[in-house]
Design a protein around this motif. Structure first.
Motif, PDB file in Angstrom:
ATOM      1  N   LEU A 411      11.384  21.839  79.645  1.00  0.00           N
ATOM      2  CA  LEU A 411      10.202  21.647  78.807  1.00  0.00           C
ATOM      3  C   LEU A 411      10.069  20.150  78.559  1.00  0.00           C
ATOM      4  N   GLY A 412       9.234  19.504  79.390  1.00  0.00           N
ATOM      5  CA  GLY A 412       9.251  18.050  79.496  1.00  0.00           C
ATOM      6  C   GLY A 412       8.312  17.289  78.598  1.00  0.00           C
ATOM      7  N   GLY A 413       7.587  17.939  77.718  1.00  0.00           N
ATOM      8  CA  GLY A 413       6.689  17.240  76.814  1.00  0.00           C
ATOM      9  C   GLY A 413       5.423  18.039  76.584  1.00  0.00           C
ATOM     10  N   VAL A 414       4.529  17.482  75.772  1.00  0.00           N
ATOM     11  CA  VAL A 414       3.255  18.124  75.457  1.00  0.00           C
ATOM     12  C   VAL A 414       2.144  17.362  76.161  1.00  0.00           C
ATOM     13  N   ALA A 415       1.435  18.039  77.056  1.00  0.00           N
ATOM     14  CA  ALA A 415       0.322  17.416  77.765  1.00  0.00           C
ATOM     15  C   ALA A 415      -0.848  17.228  76.812  1.00  0.00           C
ATOM     16  N   LEU A 416      -1.410  16.029  76.793  1.00  0.00           N
ATOM     17  CA  LEU A 416      -2.537  15.758  75.901  1.00  0.00           C
ATOM     18  C   LEU A 416      -3.766  16.566  76.289  1.00  0.00           C
ATOM     19  N   GLY A 417      -3.864  16.950  77.549  1.00  0.00           N
ATOM     20  CA  GLY A 417      -4.966  17.793  77.977  1.00  0.00           C
ATOM     21  C   GLY A 417      -4.961  19.144  77.297  1.00  0.00           C
ATOM     22  N   ARG A 418      -3.800  19.574  76.869  1.00  0.00           N
ATOM     23  CA  ARG A 418      -3.714  20.832  76.134  1.00  0.00           C
ATOM     24  C   ARG A 418      -4.269  20.669  74.721  1.00  0.00           C
ATOM     25  N   LEU A 419      -4.028  19.515  74.104  1.00  0.00           N
ATOM     26  CA  LEU A 419      -4.498  19.261  72.747  1.00  0.00           C
ATOM     27  C   LEU A 419      -5.950  18.815  72.716  1.00  0.00           C
ATOM     28  N   TYR A 420      -6.403  18.174  73.816  1.00  0.00           N
ATOM     29  CA  TYR A 420      -7.774  17.690  73.901  1.00  0.00           C
ATOM     30  C   TYR A 420      -8.421  18.195  75.186  1.00  0.00           C
ATOM     31  N   PRO A 421      -8.659  19.485  75.291  1.00  0.00           N
ATOM     32  CA  PRO A 421      -9.257  20.024  76.518  1.00  0.00           C
ATOM     33  C   PRO A 421     -10.640  19.435  76.752  1.00  0.00           C
ATOM     34  N   GLY A 422     -10.885  19.070  77.994  1.00  0.00           N
ATOM     35  CA  GLY A 422     -12.188  18.508  78.338  1.00  0.00           C
ATOM     36  C   GLY A 422     -12.273  17.004  78.243  1.00  0.00           C
ATOM     37  N   GLU A 423     -11.251  16.351  77.681  1.00  0.00           N
ATOM     38  CA  GLU A 423     -11.245  14.888  77.580  1.00  0.00           C
ATOM     39  C   GLU A 423     -10.548  14.302  78.808  1.00  0.00           C
ATOM     40  N   ALA A 424     -11.335  13.902  79.792  1.00  0.00           N
ATOM     41  CA  ALA A 424     -10.784  13.445  81.066  1.00  0.00           C
ATOM     42  C   ALA A 424      -9.885  12.221  80.898  1.00  0.00           C
ATOM     43  N   SER A 425     -10.210  11.361  79.925  1.00  0.00           N
ATOM     44  CA  SER A 425      -9.428  10.137  79.741  1.00  0.00           C
ATOM     45  C   SER A 425      -8.008  10.407  79.263  1.00  0.00           C
ATOM     46  N   LEU A 426      -7.762  11.618  78.748  1.00  0.00           N
ATOM     47  CA  LEU A 426      -6.437  11.966  78.235  1.00  0.00           C
ATOM     48  C   LEU A 426      -5.680  12.920  79.157  1.00  0.00           C
TER      49      LEU A 426
END
Length: 456
Positions: A411-426
């Motif tokens: 379990l290597g970390g929390v992907a920001l895409g999971r917290l901010y879905p749809g935000e391509a910059s993250l």
């Protein structure tokens, strides 16, 4: 057998009285995709007790738990070692079964440990006074926004881009039916300090601002000096609300109170509490003495009885169950008593030196891991001072990469895409948390997993 005391006529009369035709009309504010239209797919309608136990155990085995694999998740919930003595003590009968201390003469033990808990939280946060706890960090954060409105008589709250998006979501939910204005910003990953929007917050404060809410360390792990922000808030008559989601950071980072915060809220799970798949957790809430009468929840105080003996009582309880609803500061009806006890016991075992040593160990370990990961081609460490969490930018999309790691048992970390879905910059961002619980083998496995993930 279910016991349903109301007849169909009873229910119809109740619905008619409140002006709706069907019970489903009571849930119209809930998004349609969040409502069930029938039984949960895949679950049988009935089973024996043994069959239910077997079926649920099989489901539970599908979880990849923190105790069985290298675990580097954080973002508001942290894996720390909790001494066995904490669990042993909180399960004593006088603690496990205790509830709201209405009668001080028979609840001295409960009142005393809540008083000790308040003292610990006040000292950790650098504030004058702390309450006996809230439900969790996110609800404590919203209660602080409501409190700032009562103090300033303004309704505009500025939320930092580095504030956890779940906290932002709870704030938007609980202010949906009020006229509070919640101003938010989407974070941007830069080569400098990720999510560091202090300058933007300072520029946005105006005469209508009730409070500025800033997390420190923030979602990306970055640690900031809040002194200038606090000064600007006070110039404009606004309050500074500091949020801390990693309580161990109090052992290393300058306290929010020392930097000028008016209210400090946070999540206390990482001291005395396990991950527990998301709860129950512990909301911390502290403020300056001059605002104490606007503080939600309850406050336990020390006194003496008629014979001069030390005793404890409820000193302040501004909840609607105790006073007239229109004068109540909150409808929160209790505190996280058992979890606050675990916090207090763990803090007592650590002491000041122990907490500082634990925080130093977390930071040193995080620096070591960050340096090893940053040396991998395709992995970039975003700069900025951090405590035990840091943000990486990968050469590939983060969510599939993290999923591949999980499939490989890391379990290597929390992907920001999971917290901010749809935000391509993250989409390529990952937040990695490192604590005292990771071994050298865990770190080696993490490095190998990232090397594999970014090479795909």
């Amino acid at each position: 057998m279910r016991y349903l005391p109301l007849t169909a006529d009873d229910r119809a009369a109740m619905l008619g009285r409140i002006g709706v035709r069907h019970v489903d009309d009571l849930f119209r504010d809930m998004p349609a995709d969040a409502r069930l239209s029938g039984p949960v797919e895949g679950l049988p309608l009935h089973m024996s007790e043994m069959e239910v136990e077997r079926a649920l155990s099989a489901m539970a085995r599908k979880n990849l738990t923190a105790t069985h694999v290298p675990f580097f998740l954080g973002c508001g919930a942290y894996k720390h070692h909790v001494p066995a003595s904490v669990d042993h003590l909180i399960q004593r009968g006088e603690f496990l079964t205790s509830y709201t201390p209405y009668q001080p003469e028979i609840a001295q033990g409960t009142l005393q440990y809540l008083f000790e808990f308040q003292t610990q939280v006040a000292r950790l946060t650098g504030m004058d006074v702390a309450n006996a706890s809230m439900y969790d960090g996110s609800t404590a954060c919203v209660e602080a926004i409501f409190m700032a409105r009562r103090v300033t008589r303004r309704a505009k709250a500025l939320l930092s881009a580095g504030l956890h998006p779940h906290y932002v979501s709870v704030a938007k939910t609980l202010t949906h039916f009020t006229d509070d204005e919640v101003m938010t910003a989407v974070p941007v990953l830069t080569d400098g300090a990720p999510g560091d929007d202090i300058a933007a917050l300072i520029a946005a404060i105006d005469d209508e601002t009730s409070c500025v809410v800033v997390q420190n360390p923030n979602l990306f792990g970055h640690v900031a000096d809040l002194s200038e922000l606090a000064a600007r808030c006070h110039e404009k008559g606004a309050l500074l609300i500091a949020v801390v989601t990693e309580a161990v950071a109090f052992g290393a980072v300058r306290s929010p109170g020392a930097m000028g915060a008016d209210i400090v809220v946070g999540e206390g799970q990482s001291i005395g509490g396990g991950l527990s798949f998301g709860g129950p957790y512990l909301g911390l809430f502290a403020c300056n003495h001059k605002h104490v009468r606007q503080m939600p929840g309850r406050l336990c105080g020390e006194t003496v009885d008629a014979e001069g003996r030390r005793g404890f009582v409820l000193t302040l309880s501004t909840r609607e169950q105790h006073i007239r609803r229109e004068k109540a500061t909150s409808n929160i009806c209790t505190n996280s008593g058992l979890i606050s006890l675990a916090f207090t016991i763990h803090m007592s075992l650590l002491g000041e030196k122990g907490l500082r040593d634990l925080a130093a160990l977390n930071h040193a370990r995080a620096v070591q891991v960050a340096e090893r990961l940053a040396a991998i081609p395709g992995v970039e460490l975003l700069n900025g001072p951090f405590f035990n969490e840091f943000t990486l930018r990968l050469s590939v999309e983060a969510r599939p990469a993290i999923r591949r790691m999980a499939d490989a048992g890391v379990l290597g970390g929390v992907a920001l895409g999971r917290l901010y879905p749809g935000e391509a910059s993250l989409a390529n961002g990952v937040v990695v948390a490192v604590t005292e619980t990771q071994t050298d083998d865990d770190v080696d496995n993490l490095v190998a997993a990232y090397e594999e993930a970014v090479s795909c």
